[in-house]
Write a protein that holds these residues in place. Structure first.
Motif, mmCIF file in Angstrom:
data_model
loop_
_atom_site.group_PDB
_atom_site.id
_atom_site.type_symbol
_atom_site.label_atom_id
_atom_site.label_comp_id
_atom_site.label_asym_id
_atom_site.label_seq_id
_atom_site.Cartn_x
_atom_site.Cartn_y
_atom_site.Cartn_z
ATOM 1 N N SER A 196 0.833 -1.207 0.000
ATOM 2 C CA SER A 196 0.000 0.000 0.000
ATOM 3 C C SER A 196 0.867 1.257 0.000
ATOM 4 O O SER A 196 0.412 2.331 -0.376
ATOM 5 N N SER A 197 2.134 1.141 0.411
ATOM 6 C CA SER A 197 3.024 2.315 0.399
ATOM 7 C C SER A 197 3.211 2.848 -1.019
ATOM 8 O O SER A 197 3.451 4.036 -1.216
ATOM 9 N N LEU A 198 3.057 1.957 -2.002
ATOM 10 C CA LEU A 198 3.257 2.382 -3.393
ATOM 11 C C LEU A 198 2.171 3.348 -3.869
ATOM 12 O O LEU A 198 2.374 4.116 -4.803
ATOM 13 N N VAL A 199 1.013 3.304 -3.211
ATOM 14 C CA VAL A 199 -0.079 4.169 -3.637
ATOM 15 C C VAL A 199 0.275 5.639 -3.344
ATOM 16 O O VAL A 199 -0.362 6.569 -3.842
ATOM 17 N N SER A 200 1.327 5.850 -2.583
ATOM 18 C CA SER A 200 1.785 7.224 -2.328
ATOM 19 C C SER A 200 2.140 7.947 -3.627
ATOM 20 O O SER A 200 2.029 9.163 -3.710
ATOM 21 N N VAL A 201 2.542 7.186 -4.652
ATOM 22 C CA VAL A 201 2.967 7.845 -5.898
ATOM 23 C C VAL A 201 1.831 8.570 -6.605
ATOM 24 O O VAL A 201 2.064 9.484 -7.370
ATOM 25 N N ILE A 202 0.588 8.153 -6.355
ATOM 26 C CA ILE A 202 -0.508 8.891 -6.997
ATOM 27 C C ILE A 202 -1.133 9.878 -6.008
ATOM 28 O O ILE A 202 -2.215 10.411 -6.261
#
Ligand SMILES: Nc1ncnc2c1ncn2[C@@H]1O[C@H](COP(=O)(O)OP(=O)(O)OP(=O)(O)O)[C@@H](O)[C@H]1O
Ligand SMILES: [Mg+2]
Lengths: 245, 251
Positions: free
Chosen positions: A186-192
């Protein structure tokens, strides 16, 4: 243990290089440090919400994809294999970008950051859930199906009352792993632009120029969440297994 | 209604039934009629097709040639299968109880979900049959907490809860320690006395002599010998059956 030693040593060296640690940015005894911590922790709610929603969806979708994989009909099995192979091949980050920026172009539907993130995470995870369920269901012996048939249970009731309850007990540890994996992904959703833990930390780093301290706190935040999840899964395991002893 | 006709009409009828597994033929043109209330014991060497024979009767296996009619319904498709399974119960060598359910839940599942009984009615029925197999005090335990003999008796009770007209047994005592065989055979003998139609695959020749109306001997997918129990035991017609009896009795 060895890893901890290496981590400790690197932290020591790093702190030596930069002259002095800047723990003041996250010192809860000072007002600004306390505010910074509060700012960082405020992302937890989204990390948790996204992960929980995504895992709930991916478990359901995973099961629905797993069942055709167990069919006697070749067409259904091909559907299962195709889904799993394709979805599994796409990196989660790419999937997030694709869903957020690409999907509206094709479908005209614009998902908010939260739902785009949830959708991408769930989609990605569902391929793994499907494999876990398939293996779990396959591990239940033929005798259980035959016993269910011999008392005339239909397919749905056989799955619901006989096969799945046993399969889920067996795959619970694997489901727990997937949940931990989901929290991290879920940390990857930081990119959007999702304001979850990692995004908050990044924003604070930009404002304060203290990456080491702030990312260390970020690591600890994930660690705490994951320890809580692990404890929860173990509790559930004991509860479900308890009646079998 | 002509009673003589309904009485003589077999409840199970197999005509020229064949079954292949790939290239291997497990059943070869089998003919067998079973009358209502009749007790048939099937024996024969390992791999002779005994399990396949009875599994075709409740369509756990599909025969690929010939006709099977059970309780007035010919087994042709899945709809027929569902109808027939309601009147045929089966007891397995490995018991196949549901390990995650209590004994009572094992027994209530079918009556609740298939027959639509209320929780109370299902429970009452389950307890009645547990009583009948003399195991009522174990109702709230899980299968693994019971001995093999007790588990098999639970499995019999689970079948009885569906109130079938026919009960099939596939080597019900083969997985049991010797001291537990008697308690299961006792329950089966009691059942036989109650008029249940039974087909029992077993090598328990004492049981066969006591309860079987007819013996069926199979070898290599064929019914080699069939007849009244006393008759076939005292004067086996085929050499293979004579040899088989000798082996069983002398082992
Ligand atoms: N699902 C299957 N696939 C392939 N071959 C099978 C299958 N089931 C049974 N067979 C074969 O069919 C033959 C008859 O099997 P069956 O189980 O009916 O024998 P049996 O008389 O019950 O033997 P046993 O006393 O060992 O239980 C055997 O040779 C067996 O290997
Ligand atoms: Mg067999």
């Amino acid at each position: 243990m060895k890893n901890l030693l290496i981590l400790g040593t690197s932290l020591f060296l790093l702190s030596g290089c930069s002259g002095n640690w800047g723990w003041y940015v996250v010192d809860p005894t000072t007002p600004s440090g306390f505010n910074n911590l509060k700012f960082m922790a405020s992302g937890a709610i989204y990390t948790i919400q996204m992960s929980l929603t995504a895992i709930a969806i991916s478990v359901v979708v995973g099961l629905l994809v797993a069942l055709p994989g167990l069919s006697e009909k070749r067409g259904w099995r091909v559907f299962n294999r195709t889904y799993v192979e394709i979805v599994r091949a796409v990196p989660v980050l790419v999937l997030i970008l694709w869903v957020y920026y690409g999907l509206p172009a094709i479908t005209g539907i614009t998902l908010g950051v939260f739902w785009a993130g949830v959708f991408a995470l769930a989609l990605s995870d569902s391929a793994f859930q499907a494999e876990i369920f398939r293996a779990g269901i396959q591990s239940i012996g033929r005798g259980q199906y035959e016993a269910a048939q011999s008392i005339s249970l239909n397919y749905r009731d056989t799955m619901r009352y006989v096969i799945l309850p046993q399969a889920i007990r067996r795959i619970l540890p694997a489901l727990g792993n997937q949940f931990v994996y989901m929290l991290k992904m879920s940390s990857l959703v930081s990119v959007i632009g999702m304001q979850e833990l990692t995004r908050k930390a990044n924003e604070l780093v930009v404002a304060e120029y203290r990456p080491l301290e702030i990312y260390t706190i970020l690591v600890l935040e994930y660690l705490v969440l994951i320890l809580i999840v692990s404890a929860g899964v173990r509790w559930l395991e004991r509860r479900l297994m308890g009646d079998e002893v | 209604m002509t009673t003589s006709q309904t009485e003589t009409k077999p409840i199970i009828s197999m005509e020229n039934v064949s079954k292949h597994f790939g290239d291997f033929q497990a059943l070869k043109n089998v003919n067998l009629d079973v009358a209502l209330g009749e007790r048939v014991v099937v024996c024969g060497p390992s791999g002779s097709g005994k399990s396949t024979l009875i599994r075709c009767i409740n369509r756990l296996e599909r025969h690929d040639a010939g006709r099977i009619t059970v309780d007035g319904t010919e087994l042709t498709n899945d709809a027929a299968m569902e109808k027939v399974r309601g009147s045929v119960g089966m007891v397995f060598q490995q018991f196949n109880l549901f390990p995650h359910l209590t004994i009572l839940e094992n027994l209530c599942l079918g009556p609740r979900r298939v027959l639509g009984l209320s929780p109370k009615d299902a429970r009452d029925r389950a307890l009645t049959y547990l009583e009948r197999v003399q195991i009522r005090d174990q109702a709230d335990k899980y299968p693994r907490q019971l001995s093999g003999g007790q588990q098999q008796r639970v499995a019999i009770a689970r079948s009885l809860c569906m109130e079938p007209r026919i009960l099939l047994f596939d080597e019900p005592t083969s997985a049991l320690d010797p001291e537990m065989i008697a308690e299961v055979l006792e329950v089966m003998t009691e059942l036989a006395g109650s008029g249940m139609t039974m087909i029992v695959v077993t090598h328990e020749m004492g049981f066969a002599r006591r309860v079987a109306d007819r013996m069926v001997f199979m070898d290599q997918g064929e019914i080699v010998e069939v007849g009244p129990a006393e008759e076939v035991f005292s004067a086996p017609k085929s050499k293979r059956f004579a040899q088989f009896i000798n082996q069983i009795l002398n082992h």
